[in-house]
Design an enzyme around this catalytic site. Structure first.
Site, PDB file in Angstrom:
ATOM      1  N   SER A 526       0.854  -1.186   0.000  1.00 47.38           N
ATOM      2  CA  SER A 526       0.000   0.000   0.000  1.00 47.38           C
ATOM      3  C   SER A 526       0.898   1.246   0.000  1.00 47.38           C
ATOM      4  O   SER A 526       1.692   1.421  -0.918  1.00 47.38           O
ATOM      5  CB  SER A 526      -0.946  -0.036   1.200  1.00 47.38           C
ATOM      6  N   HIS A 639      -7.365  -5.708  -1.310  1.00 44.61           N
ATOM      7  CA  HIS A 639      -6.259  -5.021  -0.636  1.00 44.61           C
ATOM      8  C   HIS A 639      -5.826  -5.742   0.643  1.00 44.61           C
ATOM      9  O   HIS A 639      -4.738  -5.501   1.153  1.00 44.61           O
ATOM     10  CB  HIS A 639      -6.681  -3.579  -0.318  1.00 44.61           C
TER      11      HIS A 639
END
Length: 665
Positions: A526, A639
């Site tokens: 991320s 994610h």
């Protein structure tokens, strides 16, 4: 006996605890245990333990997800949530024997249930269409659910809202989360909220006359990232706004008398880098006091890890005399349990080099069951009594801990180039020998407003087990070190934060003579993936890099991420429409021609937070330039791949990381 090194698959054998809940009499507590079964699927079951016994009893069984145990006020029943029928529904388990009874058959499920204080009602949240009738809800069979899913996949998606997708939920539809109340005696359902907004239930007053919920009821809610606390009259359904509409407010709880309300939130002074505050609202005088006004640490659990599954209570929770409020907070790499008086006196109740991931408070005994993780022990529950005595209640993962070696982190603090103090940790490799040189892997966390720290982290331990020194730090932008520190990376991505992680490497090389400075690796996900991309475009010090669910191009991120339309503005001060050149200047893609480090790109196909096109762009640019690069795409992964993704995909991800570092380091 020499303990063996941790393996890639070891996380699949761990038992992960969450959500401790005291029984009304204070002699027992229930909790959730999540494991990975033989089918390589997550399952969670309910357990109960008498405080005078060493072992817990299992309440639910089967390859399902059972969670959210809530004792009835009289202690005769337990309400819980289970997906055993296909979607999450509410079930009631009598404690005097007998089978669990299904209470809800809502088509889209029923979640996050709580009892009213008198036990006559149950409040929960349900996803509803505009014309749904809560009195006539029928769930679909598993076969019907699958057929509906297949039919939906064949239809075009008609989008009219800015917020039309979510990394957690995928593409969104027109259903809204509404609050429903169930009359236990009459066995009837009543919908309490209505309209084209999402409602999040918080609490019900002791007399049952009002409920607290959080929501954004503005006509501009599709463009805003605010939420307010509201009061809803259960008889008239009249709504009163409690907060001022100037920020994000949530997690509200009535005091035992109902005269006061504690809640969390902030006025977004630093946007998503703002520290959370604790407020108390007086129901009679309608005055609000901020108890945390003089504090400089983050309320709540901001710890980054890869072995936490399931939610737990983090506060605020009222004391029985209404003079104190309990909560957990993130500070200096640890998560601790605190209390604060209504006059603002802050006291630490449990503070150690550990991660308090949740707690349950018993008002009569003035005691707590706390869930704790440490860097070498994944989880356990402890009893913290009124005299501050701590007693261990569980011994989770004992077989694993008896047979597997774990590395104890060494805390480091060093000066960044501009004089800021930066905190971090070093793990020595498995079987460490003096006089031997070892390669180093630098880990960079995501967020950026999160925190590495004193919790069990399988990936870190795995790298150490494979013979690497592991270096992980909290550069500026991280939580745990005050408001100025967490805000310091906004408007400066690739500046001071980049300097901090590189200073960490310099410090480690100067301090530990067993690190081979010619064999340095870096990885992160991320924001940590952004930083990995940025690093390889600005230095050739690293011999291998693995970038995960990363950001390479802020220009396209603006339009493809589920948060891109506001994140650029909040973090950089401008978006695509304001200053495209400025966004391009801080995009790692711009510096692709400078990359000399062999780079492995890992990305989930269904990542809507940092969409896979971010990885695609970087790969194509590097490959086109004939750089050393590989790209691995994980089907069905969003994610959360590294934390709660499909277990087999998590194993593949870890194996690719090890393969890459083994090849180049």
């Amino acid at each position: 006996m020499t303990k063996r090194a941790i393996t890639t698959e070891d996380f699949m054998s761990l038992e992960v605890f969450s959500d401790p809940q005291f029984a009304p009499d204070g002699t027992t507590y229930a909790y959730v245990s999540t494991t990975i079964n033989d089918k390589k699927e997550y399952e969670s079951n309910l357990f109960v333990q008498d405080l005078n016994e060493k072992t817990a009893r299992q309440w639910t069984f089967g390859h399902h997800k059972n969670s959210n145990p809530r004792f009835s006020p009289d202690g005769t029943k337990v309400l819980f949530q289970s997906n055993r029928s296909g979607v999450p529904q509410l079930w009631l388990l009598p404690l005097d024997g007998g089978e669990a009874k299904q209470l809800t058959t809502f088509k889209n499920g029923a979640v996050n249930a709580e009892w009213s204080k008198d036990g006559k009602s149950i409040l929960f949240t349900a996803s509803l269409d505009k014309d749904d009738d809560v009195a006539n809800q029928n769930e679909l069979s598993k076969e019907e659910l699958q057929k509906e899913k297949e039919e939906k996949s064949k239809q075009p998606l008609h989008v009219t809202n800015l917020k039309y997708k979510s990394d957690a939920q995928g593409f969104l539809d027109d259903k809204k989360a509404h609050i429903v109340i169930y009359d236990v005696e009459k066995e009837t359902f009543t919908q309490l909220t209505e309209g084209d907004h999402h409602y999040s239930y918080q609490d019900i007053s002791p007399d049952g006359s009002t409920i607290l919920f959080s929501a954004n009821l503005s006509e501009e809610s599709d463009y805003e990232l605010k939420s307010d606390i509201y009061l809803l009259d259960t008889a008239t359904k009249a709504i009163t706004r409690l907060t001022d509409g100037d920020g994000a407010y949530y997690t509200a709880k009535y005091s035992p008398s109902g005269n006061k309300i504690a809640y969390l939130g902030h006025k977004q002074q630093y946007l998503n880098a703002t520290l959370t505050e604790l407020y108390v609202y007086d129901v009679e005088t309608k005055e609000t006091v901020c108890l945390s006004e003089d504090w400089d640490f983050q309320l709540g659990d901001l710890m980054v890890g890869d072995t936490r599954l399931g939610g737990s209570e983090g506060g605020p929770v009222w004391s029985s005399d209404e003079n104190k409020v309990f909560f957990i907070g993130s500070d200096n790499g640890a998560v601790n349990l605190y209390e604060v008086s209504l006059t603002g006196e802050l006291k630490s109740l449990y503070q150690a080099d550990s991660h308090v991931f949740g707690f349950s408070y018993h008002p009569t005994n003035e005691s707590f069951v706390i869930g704790v993780s440490t860097p070498t022990v994944p989880c356990n529950f402890y009893l913290l009594d009124s005299k501050a005595t701590v007693e261990q209640l569980t011994d989770a993962n004992r077989e694993f801990l008896d047979n597997v070696a774990t590395s104890v982190p060494e805390s480091i603090t060093f000066k960044a180039k501009d004089g800021w103090d930066i905190h971090g940790w070093v793990l020595r490799p498995y079987g460490f020998e003096e006089g031997k040189k070892y390669p180093l892997v630098l880990e960079v966390h995501g967020g950026p407003h999160a925190m590495y720290g004193q919790t069990f982290f399988h990936e870190m331990q795995l790298l150490a087990a494979q013979g690497y020194v592991v270096l992980y730090t909290n550069p500026r932008g991280s939580h745990g070190y005050g408001q100025k520190f967490v805000d310091a990376c906004r408007g400066d991505y690739g500046g001071g934060d980049y300097g901090d992680v590189m200073s960490a490497v310099d410090y480690a090389l100067e301090t530990y003579d067993f690190i081979d400075q010619e064999r340095l690796g870096v990885t992160g996900g991320s924001y940590g993936g952004f930083m990995t991309n940025w690093i390889v475009g600005h230095t050739n010090r690293f011999k291998a890099a693995v970038t995960q669910r990363s950001i390479s191009n802020w220009l396209s991120f603006y339009g493809v991420s589920d948060i891109g339309y506001f994140f650029n503005k909040w973090q950089h001060g401008y978006d695509l429409l304001d200053d495209p050149k400025a966004l391009w200047d801080i995009s790692p893609l711009k510096y692709a021609d400078k990359v000399e480090t062999p780079l492995l790109i890992l990305h989930g196909e269904l990542d809507y937070r940092c969409p896979i096109e971010q990885g695609e762009q970087f790969f194509v640019a590097l490959k086109h330039l004939k750089k050393e690069v590989e790209f691995v795409r994980f089907p069905g992964a969003n994610h959360e791949l590294s934390r709660s993704g499909k277990p087999e995909m998590r194993v593949e991800r870890l194996n690719h990381i090890l393969r890459w570092f083994d090849k180049y380091l």
